[in-house]
Design an enzyme around this catalytic site. Structure first.
Site, PDB file in Angstrom:
ATOM      1  N   GLY A  12      39.622  41.238  50.276  1.00 60.08           N
ATOM      2  CA  GLY A  12      38.220  41.536  50.557  1.00 60.08           C
ATOM      3  C   GLY A  12      37.653  40.584  51.597  1.00 60.08           C
ATOM      4  CG  ASP A  13      34.901  38.752  51.023  1.00 64.35           C
ATOM      5  OD1 ASP A  13      33.948  39.522  50.860  1.00 64.35           O
ATOM      6  OD2 ASP A  13      35.399  38.074  50.115  1.00 64.35           O
ATOM      7  N   GLY A  15      35.843  41.553  57.035  1.00 66.79           N
ATOM      8  CA  GLY A  15      34.995  41.909  58.179  1.00 66.79           C
ATOM      9  C   GLY A  15      35.064  43.398  58.473  1.00 66.79           C
ATOM     10  CE  LYS A  16      36.412  45.971  53.225  1.00 63.44           C
ATOM     11  NZ  LYS A  16      36.688  44.605  52.812  1.00 63.44           N
ATOM     12  N   GLY A  17      33.012  45.753  57.566  1.00 59.69           N
ATOM     13  CA  GLY A  17      31.708  46.358  57.861  1.00 59.69           C
ATOM     14  C   GLY A  17      31.466  46.427  59.350  1.00 59.69           C
ATOM     15  CB  THR A  42      25.578  40.657  57.017  1.00 61.28           C
ATOM     16  OG1 THR A  42      25.716  39.963  55.773  1.00 61.28           O
ATOM     17  CG2 THR A  42      24.224  40.367  57.603  1.00 61.28           C
ATOM     18  CB  THR A 134      30.659  40.504  41.784  1.00 59.03           C
ATOM     19  OG1 THR A 134      30.750  41.823  41.238  1.00 59.03           O
ATOM     20  CG2 THR A 134      31.752  40.307  42.824  1.00 59.03           C
ATOM     21  NE  ARG A 148      39.224  60.459  27.905  1.00 62.55           N
ATOM     22  CZ  ARG A 148      40.337  60.675  27.217  1.00 62.55           C
ATOM     23  NH1 ARG A 148      40.973  61.812  27.341  1.00 62.55           N
ATOM     24  NH2 ARG A 148      40.811  59.735  26.415  1.00 62.55           N
ATOM     25  CG  ASP A 342      35.442  33.390  66.300  1.00 58.07           C
ATOM     26  OD1 ASP A 342      35.993  34.425  65.872  1.00 58.07           O
ATOM     27  OD2 ASP A 342      34.413  32.903  65.794  1.00 58.07           O
ATOM     28  CB  VAL A 424      36.733  36.657  70.085  1.00 62.47           C
ATOM     29  CG1 VAL A 424      38.205  36.978  70.261  1.00 62.47           C
ATOM     30  CG2 VAL A 424      35.881  37.559  70.982  1.00 62.47           C
TER      31      VAL A 424
HETATM   32  P1  IMP Z   1      34.467  42.747  39.994  1.00 65.03           P
HETATM   33  O1  IMP Z   1      34.814  43.737  41.066  1.00 65.03           O
HETATM   34  O2  IMP Z   1      33.028  42.310  40.028  1.00 65.03           O
HETATM   35  O3  IMP Z   1      34.890  43.229  38.631  1.00 65.03           O
HETATM   36  O4  IMP Z   1      35.312  41.418  40.271  1.00 65.03           O
HETATM   37  C1  IMP Z   1      36.719  41.383  40.110  1.00 65.03           C
HETATM   38  C2  IMP Z   1      37.362  40.515  41.169  1.00 65.03           C
HETATM   39  O5  IMP Z   1      37.221  41.138  42.444  1.00 65.03           O
HETATM   40  C3  IMP Z   1      36.744  39.123  41.327  1.00 65.03           C
HETATM   41  O6  IMP Z   1      37.767  38.203  41.668  1.00 65.03           O
HETATM   42  C4  IMP Z   1      35.783  39.291  42.487  1.00 65.03           C
HETATM   43  O7  IMP Z   1      35.491  38.073  43.143  1.00 65.03           O
HETATM   44  C5  IMP Z   1      36.591  40.236  43.353  1.00 65.03           C
HETATM   45  N1  IMP Z   1      35.752  41.037  44.267  1.00 65.03           N
HETATM   46  C6  IMP Z   1      35.049  42.147  43.948  1.00 65.03           C
HETATM   47  N2  IMP Z   1      34.435  42.629  45.037  1.00 65.03           N
HETATM   48  C7  IMP Z   1      34.764  41.836  46.062  1.00 65.03           C
HETATM   49  C8  IMP Z   1      34.455  41.859  47.479  1.00 65.03           C
HETATM   50  O8  IMP Z   1      33.760  42.734  47.999  1.00 65.03           O
HETATM   51  N3  IMP Z   1      35.016  40.846  48.211  1.00 65.03           N
HETATM   52  C9  IMP Z   1      35.822  39.893  47.668  1.00 65.03           C
HETATM   53  N4  IMP Z   1      36.126  39.846  46.371  1.00 65.03           N
HETATM   54  C10 IMP Z   1      35.602  40.803  45.575  1.00 65.03           C
END
Ligand code: IMP
Length: 434
Positions: A12-13, A15-17, A42, A134, A148, A342, A424
């Site tokens: 995750g994170d 920079g897909k957005g 963002t 989260t 279900r 960068d 960059v």
């Molecule tokens: P949950 O999705 O809130 O159940 O979190 C489960 C795990 O996924 C945790 O380690 C979170 O930090 C991680 N996680 C959930 N969404 C993201 C995201 O968008 N970026 C990075 N980590 C995420």
């Protein structure tokens, strides 16, 4: 044009957005297919003094482009209060989304305050084994879906049934909260009346989105499936149990949108040129001390490695090609987008993890049993020379220092997948097309 799938190739994170934001310039539809407001990115509209920044958690990045239609697919779990908050913030910034521009799948599941309370109670009860969620109710909402007993967005079209179901759901969760976790109960009637209001506001957006997408794809539209989270957080293929509860991978696109595989045109994986992870779990290339701090940044810049959703500092380390080859395989990635080149400027050497050593000293180029237990492995590195130049002004490959070019070429050679874009810097224009 067909379906472009855009996925996170890490935890995750990545920079897909901003990549969707860029691709969305020639897209007709952008669609989220999994996850909920655990994601966050963002986006900035306009430049200079006129620039406005929006934090999106549920809406696809395409909302920023005036001509795209945006879909929240059936694979998502949606907290309606958060969605309305995002819509209100956009409206304040001059972007109003009518039902023509926003379509919510009737089969997406709803998150309620009861799911959020359960997420927190379950996480507290795990103690030292906590997952680092989260806290947005994601796991409990998907648990309800799979068992279900979930609440689908189509209930917004039927207020009476919605009220009954919400009250019964909160009463049921209360028994678990009080009996199992010793937590305070929630007020079923108050939540039911809150959801009646959400229903009124959101009912016009409820759509059979699979049918809608199929129609658009048949007519030749360009649809972008925008991944949230990353492949290593996939419930099946990720670093289980330190994963999210959905499938942010190619498989999840097809079930999470209800579209056919025949439309897939490109499968783009986005990866930073280093590795980051939020939450718990093993991380073989993690860098500690000054090296980790250097990759993370101080938090002074919006692009430093601190969570958009939680503000938590991210764990940082070197790019892990064992994991990248794995995410290329499970998704069928056809190209890579590299972000944050960068950030590596000014380092004497840059490292690529090319293999793992097991406790017996044997080298593995592939994971013997997937990534769920990375703890026994240590990373084997190939070190490459770094570069001192600021690369923020580079707009084509030839503007880059030779060492930076060699680093990119090595990633492509060691994974067997072409790199199509390199970012960059945080500005929209700070992109190199290869
Ligand atoms: P949950 O999705 O809130 O159940 O979190 C489960 C795990 O996924 C945790 O380690 C979170 O930090 C991680 N996680 C959930 N969404 C993201 C995201 O968008 N970026 C990075 N980590 C995420």
């Amino acid at each position: 044009m067909g379906l472009t799938i855009l996925l996170g190739a890490q935890w995750g994170d990545e920079g897909k957005g901003r990549v969707t934001d860029l691709l969305a310039e020639d897209a007709d539809v952008t669609a989220r297919f999994s996850g909920g407001d655990n994601a966050g990115h963002t986006v900035t509209v306009g430049t200079g003094a006129a620039a406005r920044t929006f934090k999106l958690h549920l809406l696809p990045s395409g909302v920023i482009q005036s001509r795209t239609v945006n879909v929240l697919g059936n694979g998502m779990v949606i907290n309606p209060a958060r969605l309305r908050g995002e819509l209100a913030a956009l409206a304040q910034g001059g972007i109003t989304l009518s039902p023509e521009r926003l379509k919510i799948s009737h089969a997406a599941h709803l998150i309620t305050p009861a799911h959020v309370a359960l997420d927190k109670a379950e996480e507290d009860a795990r103690g030292a084994d906590k997952l680092g969620t989260t806290g947005r109710g994601i796991g409990p909402a998907y648990t309800a879906k799979i068992s279900r007993g979930g609440l689908r967005a189509e209930l917004f079209k039927d207020p009476e049934t919605l009220a009954d179901k919400i009250e019964a759901h909160v009463a049921r969760v209360n028994r678990t909260l009080t009996g199992l976790y010793g937590a305070a109960p929630l007020d079923p009637a108050a939540i039911a009346s809150e959801y009646a209001e959400h229903a009124q506001a959101l009912a016009p957006y409820i759509t059979e989105t699979s049918l809608y997408l199929d129609g658009r794809l048949k007519a030749g539209a360009h649809v972008i499936a925008e991944g949230a989270q990353g492949s290593l957080l996939d419930i099946d293929h990720g670093t289980y149990p330190y994963v999210t509860s959905s499938s942010p991978t190619t498989g999840g696109v097809l079930t999470g949108l209800g579209v056919g595989a025949r439309y897939i045109d490109r499968v783009i994986g986005v990866t930073k040129v280093f590795q980051t992870r939020v939450g718990e779990g093993p991380f073989p290339t993690e860098a500690f001390g000054a090296e980790g701090d250097r990759l993370r940044g101080t938090g002074a810049n919006p692009w430093d490695e601190f969570g958009t959703t939680t503000g938590r500092p991210r764990r940082c380390g070197w790019l892990d090609l064992v994991l990248l080859r794995y995410t290329i395989r499970i998704n069928g990635l056809t190209e890579l987008v590299l972000t944050k080149l960068d950030v590596l400027s000014g380092l004497d050497r840059v490292r690529l993890c090319t293999g793992y050593r097991d406790p017996a000293g044997r080298l593995h180029a592939e994971l013997p049993y997937g990534p769920s237990d990375l703890a026994p492995f240590t990373a084997d590195y190939e070190d490459l020379p770094g570069w001192s130049e600021d690369v923020g002004g580079a707009r084509q490959s030839s503007d880059l220092p030779a060492a930076a070019r060699a680093y990119i070429e090595r990633i492509s050679a060691l994974t067997g997948v072409p790199v199509s874009l390199v970012s960059v810097g945080p500005e929209r224009s700070q992109i190199i097309r290869l």
